[in-house]
Design an enzyme around this catalytic site. Sequence first.
Site, PDB file in Angstrom:
ATOM      1  CD  GLU A 176       3.237  -8.151  -5.344  1.00  0.00           C
ATOM      2  OE1 GLU A 176       3.972  -8.964  -4.756  1.00  0.00           O
ATOM      3  OE2 GLU A 176       2.934  -7.040  -4.872  1.00  0.00           O
ATOM      4  N   GLY A 220       0.837  -1.200   0.000  1.00  0.00           N
ATOM      5  CA  GLY A 220       0.000   0.000   0.000  1.00  0.00           C
ATOM      6  C   GLY A 220       0.863   1.238   0.000  1.00  0.00           C
ATOM      7  CB  SER A 246     -20.455  -3.596 -27.809  1.00  0.00           C
ATOM      8  OG  SER A 246     -19.429  -4.448 -27.316  1.00  0.00           O
ATOM      9  N   GLY A 247     -20.684  -6.628 -29.270  1.00  0.00           N
ATOM     10  CA  GLY A 247     -19.943  -7.504 -30.183  1.00  0.00           C
ATOM     11  C   GLY A 247     -18.503  -7.664 -29.743  1.00  0.00           C
ATOM     12  N   GLY A 248     -18.115  -6.928 -28.724  1.00  0.00           N
ATOM     13  CA  GLY A 248     -16.774  -7.089 -28.144  1.00  0.00           C
ATOM     14  C   GLY A 248     -16.743  -8.378 -27.339  1.00  0.00           C
ATOM     15  CG  ASP A 262     -14.929  -7.508 -21.968  1.00  0.00           C
ATOM     16  OD1 ASP A 262     -14.178  -8.479 -22.138  1.00  0.00           O
ATOM     17  OD2 ASP A 262     -14.520  -6.351 -21.747  1.00  0.00           O
ATOM     18  CB  SER A 263     -20.910  -7.054 -24.429  1.00  0.00           C
ATOM     19  OG  SER A 263     -20.500  -6.923 -25.757  1.00  0.00           O
ATOM     20  CB  SER A 264     -19.522 -11.567 -27.396  1.00  0.00           C
ATOM     21  OG  SER A 264     -19.540 -10.487 -28.276  1.00  0.00           O
ATOM     22  CB  CYS A 312       5.071  -4.328   0.532  1.00  0.00           C
ATOM     23  SG  CYS A 312       5.857  -2.720   0.429  1.00  0.00           S
ATOM     24  CE1 TYR A 313       0.241   0.708   5.390  1.00  0.00           C
ATOM     25  CE2 TYR A 313      -1.195  -1.206   5.605  1.00  0.00           C
ATOM     26  CZ  TYR A 313      -0.875   0.097   5.941  1.00  0.00           C
ATOM     27  OH  TYR A 313      -1.664   0.786   6.829  1.00  0.00           O
ATOM     28  CG  HIS A 362       6.221  -5.563  -4.138  1.00  0.00           C
ATOM     29  ND1 HIS A 362       4.912  -5.387  -3.758  1.00  0.00           N
ATOM     30  CD2 HIS A 362       6.893  -4.495  -3.661  1.00  0.00           C
ATOM     31  CE1 HIS A 362       4.795  -4.259  -3.095  1.00  0.00           C
ATOM     32  NE2 HIS A 362       5.977  -3.690  -3.010  1.00  0.00           N
ATOM     33  CE  LYS A 367     -10.753  -7.055 -23.382  1.00  0.00           C
ATOM     34  NZ  LYS A 367     -11.981  -6.303 -23.166  1.00  0.00           N
TER      35      LYS A 367
END
Length: 514
Positions: free
Chosen positions: A175, A59, A227-229, A231-233, A86-87, A173, A370
């Site tokens: 990660e 953080g 939208s055809g993208g 995510d929405s598809s 870390c934090y 870190h 994504k």
Amino acid sequence: MRVDAVLVLDFGGQYCHLIARRIREKGVYSEIVPHDISSHEISAFEDSLKVKGIVLSGGPESIYAQNAPKINHAILNKELPVLGLCYGHQLLAKIYGGSVEPADKKEFGMVYALVDRPIGVLKGLKAKTRVWMSHSDTVYGVSEEFEVLAHTSNSPIAAFRHRKKPMYGIQWHPEVTHTEEGDQVFHNFLFRVCGCQANWKIESFAQRLIDELKEKIGERKAVIALSGGIDSSTVAVLGARALGGNLSAILVDHGFMRENEVQNVRRMFQGSEIDLITIDAKRRFLNRLKGVVDPEAKRRIIGEEFIKVFEEEAQKREAEFLIQGTIYPDRIESGFGKLSSKIKSHHNVAGLPKKMKFRGVVEPLANLYKDEVRQLAKNLGLLEEIVNRQPFPGPGLAVRVIGQVTEEKLEIVRKADRILNEEILNAGLEKDLWQSFAVLTETMSTGVKGDSRAYGYVIALRAVESREAMTAAFAKLPYEVLERTSSRITNEVPMMSRVVYDITNKPPATIEWE
Ligand code: XMP
């Protein structure tokens, strides 16, 4: 089946989301939760997940700052394995009576950690391992209950463990990919310390998402903005499988789509399980954007208008729910975390008006990245063309025309965008790129056409490589491709005087210009 999960408590660190990703990559489900989550709230996860451990993220604050984010101490008594990074490392040290002070010398960047005891989360690490550090407060002492596992030249206690409980702190870190054995640390924590099984797969997640949609919406009706993208598809297919004919998928043509996009999307869903309805709303969107130049105002207005269209369509169809394809990074960048700051409001998130006429908004992909959505889409059997489609912002070309949006400018940016992407496709480069597009700037410049001086628009081309859009590098496109694109744009697009290429990475720039 309830899958094993590790929760990441978000203390506002910029790498917080990477922790959840690293864990999921190892086949263990992970979710980011607020730092002040209660023990009771953690127990509530148990309905659907087996929570096997928690990670406290890094953080930006000093643990001594007035607003320093705190943890609910009851969580530490749950006997769940804990890893503080870390934090989180400093916080654990302080809570258990250790000494944490501002460092004499800040540690930032690549450092070597000397592993004194390669046990627990450090099992299998080299005696001298390269790690990524970014901190000013430092742990100088821990109570008797703890033992030191590693140090660096500036941090005498760079890693520790509790002698009796499965509790670890690491100052660096793991990660971040610059930490060479970070993966091993997560492996150790998940499988040795928490006893997790790698039983989370995105495939198995699909059924869970479908069941959740059924549970939330039941026999009622819903609309989805398609939208055809990707995510929405994806979310539309999940919705159709959960709700069948009770789902209406609606494509709102706001007029900010790319060339032939509406026809292409209609073609992609022809004959599928989704019955796509197209609404032509071009006029009303353009009217509302008249005189608006501020990018955040554009996003807000488009978001509002979108919802209005949806409310109208939903009312016609007696739909009470709106399903959205919001994904994880949209929420992070719109400032969903209590502590992370807002970068830009993605219209499908923060642009939503406070009062909506829907009974509920459901966002099944809200915890996915994504590439995870792409994986899910493949498993659901979506067309390759959809799976590999570049992301396109909800407000569309309205945020790729800088300043005032007019029909003429939209037409220009559409043509330039088509030309750039044709050239990229001809050169076989599309697979390497996250996004490639044209932006119409507000600058005018002088050119020469034939024998006369021409004064016209400046188009900027942007092509980036990225894994999840949180960071991006500008693509080193071959000069020949850029040259052909530039020459075609200046020849084929009216009112064009100049083409420039954007060579900025994210950060410091964002991918879109607005
Ligand atoms: P930035 O420009 O923030 O973009 O680096 C990160 C990713 O998000 C997309 N983007 C949006 N998507 N609504 C969306 O649905 C928006 O308002 C929006 N703004 C940016 C962008 O195309 C990139 O992939």
